[in-house]
Write an enzyme that holds these catalytic residues in place. Structure first.
Site, mmCIF file in Angstrom:
data_model
loop_
_atom_site.group_PDB
_atom_site.id
_atom_site.type_symbol
_atom_site.label_atom_id
_atom_site.label_comp_id
_atom_site.label_asym_id
_atom_site.label_seq_id
_atom_site.Cartn_x
_atom_site.Cartn_y
_atom_site.Cartn_z
ATOM 1 C CB SER A 203 -0.828 0.044 1.137
ATOM 2 O OG SER A 203 -0.079 0.005 2.386
ATOM 3 C CG HIS A 204 2.892 2.900 2.673
ATOM 4 N ND1 HIS A 204 2.405 2.086 3.426
ATOM 5 C CD2 HIS A 204 2.195 4.114 2.939
ATOM 6 C CE1 HIS A 204 1.458 2.748 4.107
ATOM 7 N NE2 HIS A 204 1.537 3.919 4.051
ATOM 8 C CG ASP B 20 -3.396 -2.320 4.308
ATOM 9 O OD1 ASP B 20 -2.636 -2.251 3.211
ATOM 10 O OD2 ASP B 20 -2.971 -2.204 5.295
#
Length: 337
Positions: free
Chosen positions: A50-51, A191
């Protein structure tokens, strides 16, 4: 609701190159593009999807809108030996952090404890790189930041807090450091967005739909609101992070970020607080032996896994990483447009 997810593989080096080329094309100079791309590639390498590349479209959106200065050079000052201010000059956080974390580390190693406030910056990444950097230099670290409102405080049904993540790291002389990085919402926004994209449910209690009722459908939660983990306890920690990240830095609270952001899909301007502590100076020379006794005891518990262990295991895997094909095509489309 389950769906088949198409993926393609890229090496970590290819992930870096893809991110750098896109960012550089849309207005990031070499220094800023390199720092962000290292952050993105590191996230993909360690399994923090997610990053990773997931964030590139948001970075590009904020460059295209002109909200963020892709050529920003941070300004680092110290009003006191243990108090460091980093003015990001409306740039992205990774480059400011690469320039300032060595300064923070030096101050904490010398004085025992040091605090750094990063202001006028746009943070869109994980926090564990900051605290892990400190732990690898023998320091304990804490970092926190806020975002635009997306989480309802306990008892409320309207968003007021950001997901308000916090990261903590503890150094270990002969082992990888203990590191955790967590949102104070039940699930991080990224997420939930990935779950909605990939078509799978999220744990019950993650958030409320637009009707104010609990839902495990991420698409409905994105129309509604996230919830803090642990009810009132998580809500209180989220409030603490608001005060640390905005009250102590002087930058935006989450509600202020919402009022000033242009909603281009990229990060909002805000502050970050990073605290570095030298256990050698505070606890004494036996700090590591004492702490390792604690880790030895807890590791004897069946089923235990220390925070950060999975990420470090992923790091040792040199094989290419699987990237969502739809996301990859979107980013390649940006680089070719």
């Amino acid at each position: 609701m389950m769906s088949t997810i198409d993926t393609e593989t890229l090496t970590v080096e290819e992930i870096y190159d893809l991110a750098f080329n896109v960012l550089n094309k849309f207005g990031c100079n070499k220094e800023n593009a390199s720092a962000i791309s290292r952050t993105v590639a590191t996230a993909e390498r360690d399994g923090s999807l997610s990053h990773g590349l997931f964030r590139i479209p948001g970075y590009v959106a904020s460059l295209k809108s002109g909200k963020v200065n892709g050529n920003a050079e941070p300004n680092i000052t110290s009003s006191l030996p243990s108090v460091i201010t980093v003015d990001g000059n409306l740039g992205y956080a990774p480059y400011s952090l690469e320039k300032s974390l060595p300064v923070l580390s030096e101050a904490a190693l010398k004085h025992g404890i040091a605090v750094m406030r990063l202001i006028n910056s746009f943070h869109f990444a994980a926090l564990w790189p900051e605290t892990e950097y400190l732990a690898e230099r023998g320091l304990s670290g804490i970092a926190c930041t806020v975002y635009k409102p997306s989480v309802a405080p306990a008892g409320a049904t309207e968003p007021f807090f950001g997901t308000n993540p916090i990261s903590f790291a503890w150094p270990r002389k002969n082992s990888t450091p203990l590191v955790f990085d967590m949102a104070t919402s039940t699930l991080a926004m990224g997420d939930v967005q990935i779950a909605a994209r990939d078509g799978h449910p999220v744990p019950h209690g993650t958030g409320l739909g637009p009707d104010g009722k609990p839902s495990d459908d991420p698409k409905e939660i994105l129309k509604g609101v996230l919830l803090p983990f642990g009810g009132y306890k998580g809500s209180a920690i989220s409030m603490m992070i608001e005060l640390f990240s905005a009250g102590l830095t002087g930058d935006n609270f989450s509600f202020e970020a919402a009022k000033t952001d242009n909603n281009d899909g990229g990060p909002a301007k805000g502050g970050e607080l990073v605290l570095a502590i030298n256990p050698e100076l505070i606890a004494g020379p036996d700090w590591d032996t004492h702490s390792e006794g604690f880790f030895k005891e807890i590791k004897q518990l069946k089923g235990i896994r220390l925070p950060g262990e999975r990420r470090h295991r992923n790091r040792l895997d040199n094989s290419p990483r699987k990237i969502n094909k739809e996301l990859l095509e979107k980013i390649k489309g940006l680089s070719e447009s």
